[in-house]
Design an enzyme around this catalytic site. Structure first.
Site: not given
Length: 230
Positions: A53, A55-57, A131
């Site tokens: 999932f 949500y940003g980059s 990450e």
């Protein structure tokens, strides 16, 4: 959308990579850390497909292989600029940056990507190394339930640990916009990050009201300081 590439160009500048900045209680992640985390993730994966999932980059720069993507909703979570402080990637010592993370509350509309079944481990190593540069992770990977037009499923994401020393949970929108309008690191500016995220969400038909307001506020600040040509 008010924030434009012209706004972004006004704040972006070339900066050298200062290297990793360790906060108290954090150490650089090692190959052993990456091996352990990837093994734990794969051990807990559902049997009906491996989804991530975003949500940003990761929406506009997934940096891993995928075979399918869908829009999805994560209920009980919201995207928020609450991961700090960034003195390297999109911030510096004088103007630290803030990154997006999933925080508790509300709901988040994003994108899920399905990893190829034959290359899950290799792609997870790419993702985790992107990450997680320090341990313990301030926004560790976890499996969450998401809703898609084709039905519910589980997806891997990165959610903020509110007990982490990197959790920045007290800034209001005005203070957050001040950061996003000024911070810049060797990977680019926070204004660029915000522009890319909001514009790609908009292309997907996703209107995040909070980010939409922030992009207007950042554009206003940049216009006051550095007028943008028409």
């Amino acid at each position: 959308m008010r924030l434009s590439r012209d706004h972004v160009a006004k704040v972006t500048r070339q900066m050298p990579d200062p290297g990793i900045h360790l906060l108290p209680g954090f150490v650089p992640a090692t190959d052993a850390d990456y091996d352990r985390v990837v093994a734990e993730i794969i051990a807990g994966a559902p049997n009906d497909g491996f989804w991530v999932f975003a949500y940003g980059s990761l929406i506009w720069n997934p940096d891993f292989d995928f075979t399918e993507q869908r829009k999805a909703v994560a209920r009980g979570w919201r995207r928020r600029f609450c991961l700090g402080w960034d003195y390297r990637w999109r911030g510096n010592r004088e103007q630290p940056g803030l990154m997006l993370a999933l925080d508790r509350g509300g709901q988040c509309n994003g994108v899920i990507f399905r990893l190829p079944d034959a290359a899950i481990e290799a792609n997870m190593h790419r993702l985790i190394r992107r990450e997680m540069s320090m341990v313990p992770s301030a926004f560790p990977p976890r499996w969450i339930q998401v809703e898609t037009p084709e039905g519910p499923l589980k997806a891997l994401t990165f959610a903020m640990n509110r007990n982490s020393g990197r959790y920045i949970g007290t800034l209001d929108d005005e203070a957050t916009a001040d950061v996003l309008a000024t911070a810049c690191g060797f990977r680019g500016s926070m204004a660029e990050y915000l522009h890319a995220t909001v514009s790609h969400l908009d292309m997907l038909g996703i209107r995040d009201r909070h980010l939409w307001r922030l992009q207007e506020m950042v554009a206003e600040r940049l216009e006051r300081e550095m007028p943008v040509s028409s």
